[in-house]
Motif scaffolding. Structure first.
Motif, PDB file in Angstrom:
ATOM      1  N   TRP A   1      -6.578 -11.332   6.425  1.00 53.89           N
ATOM      2  CA  TRP A   1      -5.924 -11.141   5.123  1.00 53.89           C
ATOM      3  C   TRP A   1      -6.923 -11.466   4.029  1.00 53.89           C
ATOM      4  N   SER A   2      -6.911 -10.696   2.960  1.00 51.46           N
ATOM      5  CA  SER A   2      -7.712 -11.001   1.780  1.00 51.46           C
ATOM      6  C   SER A   2      -6.767 -11.514   0.699  1.00 51.46           C
ATOM      7  N   ILE A   3      -7.201 -12.567   0.016  1.00 54.39           N
ATOM      8  CA  ILE A   3      -6.430 -13.127  -1.088  1.00 54.39           C
ATOM      9  C   ILE A   3      -7.253 -12.891  -2.346  1.00 54.39           C
ATOM     10  N   LEU A   4      -6.623 -12.272  -3.343  1.00 50.63           N
ATOM     11  CA  LEU A   4      -7.310 -11.919  -4.581  1.00 50.63           C
ATOM     12  C   LEU A   4      -6.405 -12.189  -5.770  1.00 50.63           C
ATOM     13  N   MET A   5      -6.982 -12.148  -6.981  1.00 46.40           N
ATOM     14  CA  MET A   5      -6.232 -12.241  -8.217  1.00 46.40           C
ATOM     15  C   MET A   5      -6.383 -10.914  -8.942  1.00 46.40           C
ATOM     16  N   ASP A   6      -5.276 -10.400  -9.487  1.00 43.30           N
ATOM     17  CA  ASP A   6      -5.273  -9.111 -10.177  1.00 43.30           C
ATOM     18  C   ASP A   6      -4.951  -9.330 -11.652  1.00 43.30           C
ATOM     19  N   SER A   7      -5.922  -9.067 -12.521  1.00 44.29           N
ATOM     20  CA  SER A   7      -5.710  -9.285 -13.954  1.00 44.29           C
ATOM     21  C   SER A   7      -4.685  -8.314 -14.532  1.00 44.29           C
ATOM     22  N   THR A   8      -4.516  -7.128 -13.933  1.00 48.33           N
ATOM     23  CA  THR A   8      -3.543  -6.165 -14.457  1.00 48.33           C
ATOM     24  C   THR A   8      -2.107  -6.570 -14.144  1.00 48.33           C
ATOM     25  N   MET A   9      -1.927  -7.554 -13.298  1.00 50.78           N
ATOM     26  CA  MET A   9      -0.591  -8.042 -12.948  1.00 50.78           C
ATOM     27  C   MET A   9      -0.308  -9.374 -13.639  1.00 50.78           C
ATOM     28  N   GLY A  10      -0.896  -9.588 -14.796  1.00 52.45           N
ATOM     29  CA  GLY A  10      -0.691 -10.846 -15.515  1.00 52.45           C
ATOM     30  C   GLY A  10      -1.387 -11.997 -14.835  1.00 52.45           C
ATOM     31  N   ASN A  11      -2.522 -11.715 -14.211  1.00 53.54           N
ATOM     32  CA  ASN A  11      -3.305 -12.707 -13.466  1.00 53.54           C
ATOM     33  C   ASN A  11      -2.544 -13.240 -12.254  1.00 53.54           C
ATOM     34  N   GLY A  12      -1.847 -12.349 -11.577  1.00 52.56           N
ATOM     35  CA  GLY A  12      -1.108 -12.713 -10.375  1.00 52.56           C
ATOM     36  C   GLY A  12      -1.970 -12.585  -9.136  1.00 52.56           C
ATOM     37  N   CYS A  13      -1.860 -13.551  -8.251  1.00 50.88           N
ATOM     38  CA  CYS A  13      -2.585 -13.496  -6.978  1.00 50.88           C
ATOM     39  C   CYS A  13      -1.785 -12.675  -5.977  1.00 50.88           C
ATOM     40  N   PHE A  14      -2.480 -12.137  -4.971  1.00 56.14           N
ATOM     41  CA  PHE A  14      -1.826 -11.334  -3.943  1.00 56.14           C
ATOM     42  C   PHE A  14      -2.577 -11.438  -2.629  1.00 56.14           C
ATOM     43  N   VAL A  15      -1.896 -11.067  -1.554  1.00 55.45           N
ATOM     44  CA  VAL A  15      -2.497 -10.962  -0.226  1.00 55.45           C
ATOM     45  C   VAL A  15      -2.479  -9.493   0.170  1.00 55.45           C
ATOM     46  N   THR A  16      -3.477  -9.078   0.931  1.00 56.91           N
ATOM     47  CA  THR A  16      -3.519  -7.697   1.404  1.00 56.91           C
ATOM     48  C   THR A  16      -4.223  -7.632   2.757  1.00 56.91           C
ATOM     49  N   THR A  17      -3.813  -6.652   3.542  1.00 57.45           N
ATOM     50  CA  THR A  17      -4.439  -6.410   4.836  1.00 57.45           C
ATOM     51  C   THR A  17      -4.273  -4.937   5.190  1.00 57.45           C
ATOM     52  N   GLY A  18      -5.108  -4.479   6.093  1.00 60.75           N
ATOM     53  CA  GLY A  18      -5.043  -3.092   6.546  1.00 60.75           C
ATOM     54  C   GLY A  18      -4.760  -3.028   8.038  1.00 60.75           C
ATOM     55  N   TYR A  19      -4.218  -1.886   8.471  1.00 61.37           N
ATOM     56  CA  TYR A  19      -3.851  -1.684   9.871  1.00 61.37           C
ATOM     57  C   TYR A  19      -4.580  -0.457  10.425  1.00 61.37           C
ATOM     58  N   GLU A  20      -4.651  -0.377  11.750  1.00 63.77           N
ATOM     59  CA  GLU A  20      -5.388   0.693  12.415  1.00 63.77           C
ATOM     60  C   GLU A  20      -4.906   2.088  12.059  1.00 63.77           C
ATOM     61  N   ASP A  21      -3.635   2.246  11.750  1.00 62.23           N
ATOM     62  CA  ASP A  21      -3.109   3.583  11.424  1.00 62.23           C
ATOM     63  C   ASP A  21      -3.395   3.974   9.971  1.00 62.23           C
ATOM     64  N   GLY A  22      -4.133   3.127   9.254  1.00 62.63           N
ATOM     65  CA  GLY A  22      -4.478   3.422   7.865  1.00 62.63           C
ATOM     66  C   GLY A  22      -3.520   2.839   6.844  1.00 62.63           C
ATOM     67  N   THR A  23      -2.496   2.138   7.291  1.00 60.09           N
ATOM     68  CA  THR A  23      -1.533   1.536   6.368  1.00 60.09           C
ATOM     69  C   THR A  23      -2.143   0.290   5.723  1.00 60.09           C
ATOM     70  N   ILE A  24      -1.920   0.167   4.426  1.00 59.97           N
ATOM     71  CA  ILE A  24      -2.340  -1.002   3.653  1.00 59.97           C
ATOM     72  C   ILE A  24      -1.080  -1.718   3.201  1.00 59.97           C
ATOM     73  N   LEU A  25      -1.063  -3.040   3.353  1.00 60.49           N
ATOM     74  CA  LEU A  25       0.071  -3.870   2.948  1.00 60.49           C
ATOM     75  C   LEU A  25      -0.423  -4.851   1.896  1.00 60.49           C
ATOM     76  N   ARG A  26       0.367  -4.985   0.840  1.00 60.74           N
ATOM     77  CA  ARG A  26       0.020  -5.917  -0.236  1.00 60.74           C
ATOM     78  C   ARG A  26       1.291  -6.605  -0.722  1.00 60.74           C
ATOM     79  N   LEU A  27       1.225  -7.931  -0.869  1.00 61.13           N
ATOM     80  CA  LEU A  27       2.330  -8.727  -1.405  1.00 61.13           C
ATOM     81  C   LEU A  27       1.738  -9.651  -2.456  1.00 61.13           C
TER      82      LEU A  27
END
Length: 195
Positions: free
Chosen positions: A32-58
């Motif tokens: 999982w990658s944890i990042l901060m997104d300035s376009t979301m009001g400086n909200g942090c998020f988690v993201t990961t990718g899967y073998e079928d090409g699906t990307i998940l972000r919360l």
């Protein structure tokens, strides 16, 4: 049945869990990658990718809605129409289904379905459960393992605390621009001649 509402996030998702210019990397934990997104009001998020090409972000959205959002993306979902709403059902393990209205979004050639909620139980289920299923009109569109999501979300909370603290310190009216500048009210006990 639970309900989540749609949220248009305009151009902030990436086609892979790698970061975009609007994001600042925090840490990587167990895939999982944890990042901060300035376009979301400086909200942090988690993201990961899967073998079928699906990307998940919360993550957190601190703009007007001030909630939690979930994004599912895949470059193979070419029939999704950006800007259109889609009824989506999300289920964590065997828990009751979340009925959501997802907004389609295209970014960097991948289509995403994005849902938002202010119900913190959504993130709690995401954290505590082993798998997530998303269905559209009775057809499964994603079946994803959530291995390591608890640690990733814990680290997302640490990221958000650090971001919030940095913003609070920046907005403190008397904060010195140079943090190494000597405070004129404090005298050095080792130098009796210092004024």
């Amino acid at each position: 049945m639970k309900r989540a509402t749609a949220l248009l996030l305009g151009g902030l998702f990436v086609a892979s869990p790698v970061c975009a210019q609007e994001t600042v990397p925090w840490r990587d934990i167990n895939g999982w990658s944890i990042l901060m997104d300035s376009t979301m009001g400086n909200g942090c998020f988690v993201t990961t990718g899967y073998e079928d090409g699906t990307i998940l972000r919360l993550g957190f959205d601190f703009r007007e809605t001030k909630g939690i959002y979930l994004a599912l993306g895949n470059k193979n979902w070419a029939s999704l129409e950006p800007g259109k709403d889609y009824p989506l059902q999300i289920q964590f393990d065997g828990n009751p289904v979340w009925n959501a209205t997802a907004r389609a979004l295209n970014f960097s050639g991948a289509n995403y379905l994005v849902v938002s909620t202010t119900d913190t139980n959504f993130a709690n289920e995401f954290t505590r459960k082993l798998a997530m299923r998303a269905t559209f009109n009775g057809r499964q569109v994603a079946a994803l393992r959530l291995s390591g999501s608890a640690r990733a979300v814990d680290e997302m909370l640490n990221c958000q605390k650090a971001v919030n603290d940095a913003i609070a310190n920046k907005n403190t009216p008397n904060a010195p621009k140079d943090p190494f500048q000597a405070n004129p009210d404090v005298r050095n006990a080792n130098d009796p001649f210092e004024m």
